[in-house]
Design a protein around this motif. Structure first.
Motif, mmCIF file in Angstrom:
data_model
loop_
_atom_site.group_PDB
_atom_site.id
_atom_site.type_symbol
_atom_site.label_atom_id
_atom_site.label_comp_id
_atom_site.label_asym_id
_atom_site.label_seq_id
_atom_site.Cartn_x
_atom_site.Cartn_y
_atom_site.Cartn_z
ATOM 1 N N ARG A 185 0.819 -1.228 0.000
ATOM 2 C CA ARG A 185 0.000 0.000 0.000
ATOM 3 C C ARG A 185 0.850 1.274 0.000
ATOM 4 O O ARG A 185 0.345 2.354 -0.318
ATOM 5 N N SER A 207 -7.117 2.899 -1.726
ATOM 6 C CA SER A 207 -6.952 2.149 -0.488
ATOM 7 C C SER A 207 -6.897 3.081 0.720
ATOM 8 O O SER A 207 -6.314 4.161 0.663
ATOM 9 N N TYR A 208 -7.510 2.636 1.817
ATOM 10 C CA TYR A 208 -7.486 3.402 3.069
ATOM 11 C C TYR A 208 -6.046 3.605 3.554
ATOM 12 O O TYR A 208 -5.664 4.706 3.953
ATOM 13 N N VAL A 209 -5.251 2.531 3.524
ATOM 14 C CA VAL A 209 -3.869 2.623 4.022
ATOM 15 C C VAL A 209 -3.048 3.545 3.124
ATOM 16 O O VAL A 209 -2.279 4.385 3.613
ATOM 17 N N LYS A 266 -4.725 9.286 14.048
ATOM 18 C CA LYS A 266 -5.529 8.052 14.116
ATOM 19 C C LYS A 266 -5.071 7.161 15.266
ATOM 20 O O LYS A 266 -5.899 6.576 15.976
ATOM 21 N N ASP A 289 -8.173 -2.057 16.086
ATOM 22 C CA ASP A 289 -7.998 -0.769 15.390
ATOM 23 C C ASP A 289 -6.692 -0.096 15.819
ATOM 24 O O ASP A 289 -5.964 0.466 14.992
ATOM 25 N N PHE A 307 -3.732 -2.043 14.426
ATOM 26 C CA PHE A 307 -3.657 -1.816 12.977
ATOM 27 C C PHE A 307 -3.034 -0.448 12.664
ATOM 28 O O PHE A 307 -2.106 -0.342 11.857
ATOM 29 N N HIS A 308 -3.535 0.600 13.315
ATOM 30 C CA HIS A 308 -2.994 1.932 13.019
ATOM 31 C C HIS A 308 -1.556 2.075 13.512
ATOM 32 O O HIS A 308 -0.766 2.822 12.911
#
Ligand code: PRT
Length: 111
Positions: A15, A23-25, A39, A71, A74-75
């Protein structure tokens, strides 16, 4: 299941080269470190609020805490990736603290 972090990392690496609209990432990387840190901070706050709810809550609150922690993790992985680090660096540090040399694991990493 145990290799989920390696598999997710491979996607996160990809990404960094992707277009932000795809893509979000990729969009987070495009917005830069400050947005990623925002975030991480948001997810940390949501996680501790969920932990307070889970302390005296039921199964729904426990599941919400798991989701918020995912979450946050992940961030945090996106943050590390943005700075050319990844989960293996953190696992090596935890192994070192646990009294196991992370050196051998690091040497065995696929390049
Ligand atoms: N694990 C995750 C993951 N966890 C959470 N999120 C996203 O993180 C965001 C959580 O932020 P919020 O709850 O604040 O939601 P939001 O309001 O939409 O976010 P903002 O607009 O405020 O930034 C949501 O958009 C979720 O979809 C994730 N997005 C992606 N992944 C993994 O990353 C991979 C790559 O994702 P893409 O880059 O989207 O392909 C995916 O295959 C997944 O495995």
């Amino acid at each position: 299941m145990s290799d989920i972090l390696d598999r997710l990392q491979a996607v996160l690496d990809q990404r960094r080269q992707a277009a932000p609209q795809e893509s979000y990432v990729a969009a987070l990387h495009h917005k830069g470190l400050n947005k990623i840190l925002e975030k991480v901070g948001e997810e940390a706050t949501e996680t501790l609020l969920a932990a307070k709810d889970a302390e005296h809550g039921g199964e729904a609150e426990r599941q919400a805490l798991i989701a918020e922690t995912a979450d946050l993790w992940f961030h945090s992985l996106v943050m590390l990736s943005h700075l050319d680090l990844d989960h293996r660096d953190v696992l090596d540090e935890l192994a070192r603290r646990f009294g196991v040399s992370g050196h051998d694991e690091k040497a065995a990493r696929p390049q």
